[in-house]
Design an enzyme around this catalytic site. Structure first.
Site, PDB file in Angstrom:
ATOM      1  N   TRP A 189      -0.957  27.419 -20.732  1.00 42.99           N
ATOM      2  CA  TRP A 189      -1.936  28.499 -20.926  1.00 42.99           C
ATOM      3  C   TRP A 189      -1.253  29.847 -20.993  1.00 42.99           C
ATOM      4  CZ3 TRP A 189      -5.965  27.098 -23.207  1.00 42.99           C
ATOM      5  CH2 TRP A 189      -6.561  25.853 -22.950  1.00 42.99           C
ATOM      6  N   LYS A 249     -14.848  25.798 -15.818  1.00 47.14           N
ATOM      7  CA  LYS A 249     -14.075  25.049 -14.836  1.00 47.14           C
ATOM      8  C   LYS A 249     -14.713  25.133 -13.444  1.00 47.14           C
ATOM      9  CE  LYS A 249     -10.496  24.859 -18.031  1.00 47.14           C
ATOM     10  NZ  LYS A 249      -9.740  25.739 -18.893  1.00 47.14           N
ATOM     11  N   ASP A 255      -5.395  35.572 -15.533  1.00 47.31           N
ATOM     12  CA  ASP A 255      -6.221  34.493 -16.075  1.00 47.31           C
ATOM     13  C   ASP A 255      -6.465  33.529 -14.915  1.00 47.31           C
ATOM     14  OD1 ASP A 255      -7.313  32.244 -17.218  1.00 47.31           O
ATOM     15  OD2 ASP A 255      -5.682  31.888 -18.643  1.00 47.31           O
TER      16      ASP A 255
HETATM   17  C1  PLP Z   1      -9.155  26.244 -19.884  1.00 49.57           C
HETATM   18  C2  PLP Z   1      -8.253  27.388 -19.781  1.00 49.57           C
HETATM   19  C3  PLP Z   1      -8.195  28.386 -20.764  1.00 49.57           C
HETATM   20  C4  PLP Z   1      -9.017  28.320 -22.022  1.00 49.57           C
HETATM   21  O1  PLP Z   1     -10.348  28.537 -21.719  1.00 49.57           O
HETATM   22  P1  PLP Z   1     -11.468  28.589 -22.845  1.00 49.57           P
HETATM   23  O2  PLP Z   1     -12.634  29.111 -22.059  1.00 49.57           O
HETATM   24  O3  PLP Z   1     -11.643  27.219 -23.358  1.00 49.57           O
HETATM   25  O4  PLP Z   1     -11.053  29.549 -23.889  1.00 49.57           O
HETATM   26  C5  PLP Z   1      -7.347  29.449 -20.563  1.00 49.57           C
HETATM   27  N1  PLP Z   1      -6.592  29.551 -19.463  1.00 49.57           N
HETATM   28  C6  PLP Z   1      -6.613  28.604 -18.495  1.00 49.57           C
HETATM   29  C7  PLP Z   1      -5.749  28.758 -17.295  1.00 49.57           C
HETATM   30  C8  PLP Z   1      -7.441  27.505 -18.634  1.00 49.57           C
HETATM   31  O5  PLP Z   1      -7.481  26.569 -17.675  1.00 49.57           O
END
Ligand code: PLP
Length: 361
Positions: free
Chosen positions: A103, A196, A172
């Site tokens: 990511w 998530k 993030d």
């Molecule tokens: C799942 C995830 C993303 C991407 O998320 P989306 O909402 O599908 O764009 C980005 N960073 C991390 C750490 C993730 O787990």
């Protein structure tokens, strides 16, 4: 409900059963309106109340101080990979990124389209098996922000200790959102996709330090501007009403269960149960991650061979333990144990792991 299976999906993922049942009960006729919430105006009184409550709860549950504002933005976390540098980077300013895995690499790739970006620590040499210690992070002159991925969902590593650096951080937190306290004083911006820990897919929750809205770039499309989104309370265009509605319910559930302290304690207990089972298996199960960086959200593990892994996953599914395969890029096994995943699901998994080892070890 006996038909519910143990769902270890990395996202979209399991949500609290009470939240699903509540939504089901009020779905067709929302509060006597004669229509569902997703069929009515997003500017009417019903949705207005839903959106306001979700925003208030996001601030409350996260513990965000008053100098932050919360935004609900479509495009998930991945759009934030672009929006952050589009808004914050200017000529002469640079951004440092921790390259901690899949990511983080995505965030770096997108940011390079918009500005001067460097890698402030690179985990590649260690095969992304660990997070950096604070002293290993190299901040260069002219750095506007340091971007960190607090939990690498695919690699199964988590920044267990937040670094202290002398530039503001952007985080993030997609895959450990509201499962642990957020160090607000070190951050200018926090974002994460909701699917998530917080709700169904469809948007990102973004916390922005209000004072930076005065200096964000103006030469980008209006939807992409944090200052405009903040001034419109994230209602610049039609928002994802169902996602916001469900987010509100999940946040209320989290608050009523005890908030972040309780989520953090539950995550630690679930993670300990899994890692102990792995560690006590005499290397039948192996966690490829540095002990100090083990994620409390995504537990990755391997078995002695890929054949055994396939057999394990097949038999686990037969025992109602679903979505345990590792990400397709890395293979192996992964149990995602987000906030709403019950402790009993982890106990069922660890029981299964022990009996599978007894039969095949
Ligand atoms: C799942 C995830 C993303 C991407 O998320 P989306 O909402 O599908 O764009 C980005 N960073 C991390 C750490 C993730 O787990």
């Amino acid at each position: 409900m006996s038909s519910r299976k143990h769902n270890f999906s990395a996202g979209p993922c399991t949500l609290p059963l009470t939240v699903l049942e509540e939504a089901q009960a009020e779905f067709v006729d929302y509060q006597g309106a004669g229509m569902s919430l997703i069929e009515m105006s997003h500017r009417g009184k019903h949705f207005d109340a839903v959106a306001n409550e979700a925003m208030a709860l996001a601030m409350e549950v996260s513990g965000a101080p008053d100098d932050f504002t919360v935004l609900f933005l479509q495009g998930g976390a991945i759009l934030q990979f672009s929006m952050v540098p589009m808004n914050l980077l200017k000529p002469g300013l640079r951004a440092g990124y921790l390259n901690t895995g899949t990511w983080a690499k995505g965030a770096i790739t997108d940011a390079r389209e918009y500005g001067d970006v460097y890698v402030a620590w690179d985990g590649e040499a260690d095969n992304y098996a660990r997070m950096p210690a604070g002293g290993e992070i190299g901040i260069e002159d002219g750095t506007r922000y340091l971007h960190v991925t607090s939990n690498e969902t695919i690699g199964g590593i988590q920044l267990r200790e937040w670094p202290t650096v002398d530039v503001p951080m952007v985080a993030d937190m997609s895959s450990d959102y509201l499962s642990r306290p957020i160090p607000w004083d070190r951050l200018d911006l926090v974002y994460g996709g909701v699917q998530k820990n917080l709700g169904p897919a469809g948007m990102a929750v973004v916390f922005v330090r209000k004072s930076i809205l005065e200096e964000t770039n103006r030469d980008i499309g209006r939807y992409l501007r944090y200052d405009i989104q903040a001034s419109k309370q994230s209602m610049f265009n039609t928002p994802p009403v169902f996602t916001i509605y469900m987010l509100g319910k999940v946040l209320r559930w989290m608050r009523d269960e005890g908030g972040i302290p309780e989520m953090e304690a539950r995550a630690a207990a679930k993670a300990a149960l899994l890692y102990d089972t792995i560690d006590q298996s005499g290397d039948f199960y192996r966690c490829p991650v540095d002990v100090a960086s083990r994620s409390h959200m995504n537990v990755v593990f391997r078995l002695p061979s890929e054949d055994l892994e396939a057999q394990f996953l097949g038999e686990a599914a037969g025992a109602d333990l679903l979505n345990l395969e590792g990400h397709r890029n890395v293979g192996g096994c992964r149990a995602s144990i987000y906030n709403a995943l019950p402790h009993e699901s982890v106990a069922a998994l660890t029981d299964f792991m022990r009996s599978f080892q007894a039969d095949n070890g």
